[in-house]
Design an enzyme around this catalytic site. Structure first.
Site, PDB file in Angstrom:
ATOM      1  N   ASP A 160       0.571  -1.050  -0.113  1.00 35.01           N
ATOM      2  CA  ASP A 160       0.064   0.139  -0.168  1.00 35.01           C
ATOM      3  C   ASP A 160       1.037   1.318   0.047  1.00 35.01           C
ATOM      4  O   ASP A 160       1.992   1.235   0.290  1.00 35.01           O
ATOM      5  CB  ASP A 160      -0.546  -0.056   1.436  1.00 35.01           C
ATOM      6  CG  ASP A 160      -2.390   0.173   0.826  1.00 35.01           C
ATOM      7  OD1 ASP A 160      -2.513   0.977  -0.043  1.00 35.01           O
ATOM      8  OD2 ASP A 160      -3.097  -0.175   1.649  1.00 35.01           O
ATOM      9  N   TRP A 198      -3.485   2.839  -5.917  1.00 35.92           N
ATOM     10  CA  TRP A 198      -4.759   3.566  -6.228  1.00 35.92           C
ATOM     11  C   TRP A 198      -5.085   4.354  -7.717  1.00 35.92           C
ATOM     12  O   TRP A 198      -6.108   5.096  -7.755  1.00 35.92           O
ATOM     13  CB  TRP A 198      -5.567   4.263  -5.216  1.00 35.92           C
ATOM     14  CG  TRP A 198      -5.049   3.660  -3.823  1.00 35.92           C
ATOM     15  CD1 TRP A 198      -5.271   2.585  -3.017  1.00 35.92           C
ATOM     16  CD2 TRP A 198      -4.072   4.285  -2.934  1.00 35.92           C
ATOM     17  NE1 TRP A 198      -4.587   2.470  -1.871  1.00 35.92           N
ATOM     18  CE2 TRP A 198      -3.930   3.786  -1.920  1.00 35.92           C
ATOM     19  CE3 TRP A 198      -3.488   5.758  -3.023  1.00 35.92           C
ATOM     20  CZ2 TRP A 198      -2.995   4.230  -0.626  1.00 35.92           C
ATOM     21  CZ3 TRP A 198      -2.632   6.269  -1.955  1.00 35.92           C
ATOM     22  CH2 TRP A 198      -2.329   5.424  -0.926  1.00 35.92           C
ATOM     23  N   ASP A 217     -10.445   2.413  -3.549  1.00 36.61           N
ATOM     24  CA  ASP A 217     -10.993   1.249  -2.970  1.00 36.61           C
ATOM     25  C   ASP A 217     -12.397   0.764  -3.454  1.00 36.61           C
ATOM     26  O   ASP A 217     -13.236   1.746  -3.625  1.00 36.61           O
ATOM     27  CB  ASP A 217     -10.962   1.244  -1.437  1.00 36.61           C
ATOM     28  CG  ASP A 217      -9.497   1.144  -1.062  1.00 36.61           C
ATOM     29  OD1 ASP A 217      -8.537   1.115  -1.671  1.00 36.61           O
ATOM     30  OD2 ASP A 217      -9.522   0.946   0.378  1.00 36.61           O
TER      31      ASP A 217
HETATM   32  C1  GLA Z   1      -5.869   0.585   1.376  1.00 36.38           C
HETATM   33  C2  GLA Z   1      -6.004  -0.290   0.140  1.00 36.38           C
HETATM   34  C3  GLA Z   1      -7.117  -1.300   0.754  1.00 36.38           C
HETATM   35  C4  GLA Z   1      -6.656  -1.993   1.907  1.00 36.38           C
HETATM   36  C5  GLA Z   1      -6.695  -1.029   2.872  1.00 36.38           C
HETATM   37  C6  GLA Z   1      -6.081  -1.498   4.085  1.00 36.38           C
HETATM   38  O1  GLA Z   1      -7.216   1.562   1.243  1.00 36.38           O
HETATM   39  O2  GLA Z   1      -6.397   0.365  -1.043  1.00 36.38           O
HETATM   40  O3  GLA Z   1      -7.068  -2.334  -0.414  1.00 36.38           O
HETATM   41  O4  GLA Z   1      -5.642  -2.985   1.773  1.00 36.38           O
HETATM   42  O5  GLA Z   1      -5.683   0.013   2.518  1.00 36.38           O
HETATM   43  O6  GLA Z   1      -5.709  -0.607   5.190  1.00 36.38           O
END
Ligand code: GLA
Length: 534
Positions: A160, A198, A217
């Protein structure tokens, strides 16, 4: 002696072939399939829960269907001890994570883990997890890699960017490269890496990772599914060779309507996204489980060519996407008719636009039914929020004549929004397919490339380029390395789209066409067509 000589040679050949085949298998690893803890449990995970999901993966027949990975996402972190060694959460994972990875492996499955490229996890920010502070990879790259992959035995890692981006303002390519190098320095197994930034991070990602997230997400709502598909529609040039655009973990079994679940799974399959189930496998509704186990859709996702479908038609609010299956430029193609709109959509597409001719056998991959034979065109009416996914097997594969700008590979493209006015795919109403490529040129590296411009026999063609007129633009067209600078371009913006024609020589098979302008802007490009020059 002679016998020995021959057997050595054949052994050598055999091992070369085997090594070659292995390299190919490695290179063309299919998208990852499995389960991940985040969507349902967020940081509230524990040893018993993960083990139960691993059990369910087997007992629900998902392992048999191809789902292999059980991935522990955020929430397992404890603290770092005085030597910087990472400890697991004392209540959630009191026995550490080695026993969890061992358990997963004992079921014949693979184990995945999670970390952050910076110091703090996303959970520490968004889920107020106090244990997520100071536990990311930053400053502990080799130490954590040794722990995750050598000591605990994990096979996959999702990395991440919350800590790296928000508190440390690190640069993505440099940071993920350092991490990849640290992993490879301490671990001699091929660890599968997922970049979680992302947004499409850039063409460098394929050198480091098996997949990379392209969106924010996912949530179990239709709008979220539609948004992610929308983000991936024009990224097909970046998937391939065993590397994939990751549309995020699946929300199937979490309350979407049945047709929306079909869109979700069907589009993730035809776009070759990783398939990581995100629901509780012990309580998954039967219809969702059946969809996830649809072998024909899974075969589409895991197809050995590893291609992502691209948009061939965008009309009446609907999209038609296609990709080759089984063999490149063969007679089998997959097609999706996708209606994201809130009303009924009428689709009609000539089969020539799909490069298929003669009688075409049609199989509906969602329904797992053969639906007869078509010629000339495919016509459907689809309800709102729905998709039809077909496998077409034709009598003939036709030579393509049309190439959209939005299918081109743009080496300078990324979606990080850190370099304003960088090259991009953009909507334009009058353009064919409704899309153009903008901000092309200005430097030699900022080109658009079509690397599979196919000619059956080779020979002379007229290349007709459709572009948007603009002032002070030049266009350099490169065909298999041979450059031609086009200066006399239309400048009058009020005249709409313009066409310029260039005679070119193509060789038989695939040709590479690039468009650029090394010292000033090139015009925005809409598409090009090829006409045989006889
Ligand atoms: C981010 C990621 C998610 C998840 C969360 C965990 O938002 O994009 O897929 O892994 O972190 O905190």
């Amino acid at each position: 002696m002679k016998f020995l000589h021959i057997s050595c040679l054949s052994l050598f050949l055999l091992s070369t072939i085997t090594m070659g085949a292995m390299a190919q298998i490695n290179q063309l690893a299919p998208p990852v399939m499995g389960w991940s803890s985040w969507n349902t449990y967020r940081i509230h995970i524990n040893e018993a829960l993960i083990k139960k999901q691993a059990d369910a993966m087997v007992s629900q027949g998902l392992k048999e269907a191809g789902y292999l990975y059980v991935n522990v996402d955020d929430g397992f972190f404890g603290w770092r001890d005085e030597n910087g060694k990472l400890q697991t959460h004392p209540e959630r994972f009191p026995n550490g994570l080695k026993c969890v990875a061992d358990y997963i492996h004992s079921k014949g499955l693979k184990a995945g883990i999670y970390s952050d490229a910076g110091s703090n996890t996303c959970g520490s920010i968004w889920d107020k997890d106090p244990n997520g502070v100071g536990v990311g990879l930053y400053g502990h790259e080799k130490q954590d890699a040794d722990l995750f992959f050598n000591e605990w035995g994990f096979d996959f890692i999702k990395i991440d960017y919350c800590g790296a981006g928000q508190s440390l303002a690190l640069e993505e390519q440099k940071r993920y490269t350092e991490i990849r190098q640290a992993i490879d320095a301490v671990c001699n197994r091929n660890i599968s890496l997922n970049i979680c930034r992302w947004a499409f991070p850039g063409t460098w990602a394929k050198d480091l990772a098996r997949s990379w997230r392209i969106s924010a997400d996912i949530t179990p709502q239709w709008e979220s599914i539609k948004y992610i598909i929308g983000k991936n529609l024009y990224l097909s040039a970046y998937a391939g060779g065993g590397h994939y655009n990751d549309m995020d973990m699946l929300e199937i079994g979490r309350g979407l309507k049945p047709e929306e679940e079909e869109v979700h799974f069907g589009m993730w399959c035809i776009m070759s996204s990783p398939l990581l189930i995100g629901c509780d496998l012990t309580t998954i509704p039967e219809s969702s489980l059946e969809l996830l186990k649809n072998r024909e859709l899974i075969a589409l996702n895991q197809d050995p060519l590893g291609l992502q479908a691209y948009v061939v038609q965008h009309k009446n609010g609907g999209y038609v996407l296609t990709k080759d299956m089984e063999q490149k430029r063969g007679k089998v193609r997959a097609v999706a008719f996708y209606n994201p709109s809130d009303t009924i959509c009428s689709f009609s597409i000539p089969t020539t636009q799909l490069e298929l001719g003669g009688k075409i056998k049609v199989r509906d991959l969602i329904k797992r039914q053969s639906t007869g034979i078509v010629t000339n065109k495919l016509v459907y009416e689809l309800p709102p929020h729905s998709v039809k996914i077909l496998r077409l097997e034709a009598e003939e594969r036709l030579e393509p004549t049309h190439y959209e700008a939005e299918w081109a590979y743009l080496p300078c493209y990324n979606d990080l929004a850190t370099h304003p006015r960088n090259i991009l795919y953009a909507p334009l109403k009058d353009a064919s397919g409704g899309m153009i490529v903008r901000y092309l040129g200005g430097q030699a590296e900022n080109y658009a490339e079509w690397n599979e411009v196919y000619s059956e026999k080779g020979g002379r063609y007229k290349l007709h380029i459709s572009y948007v007129p603009g002032t002070d633009r030049k266009l350099e067209v490169e065909v298999n390395g041979k450059k031609t600078m086009l200066k006399d371009l239309q400048t009058d913006e009020s005249k709409g789209m313009a066409i310029i024609t260039l005679p070119v020589e193509l060789k038989a098979g695939n040709n590479v066409i690039r468009m650029c302008s090394p010292y000033c802007w090139a015009p925005d490009i809409d598409c090009f067509t090829l006409e045989k020059d006889i």
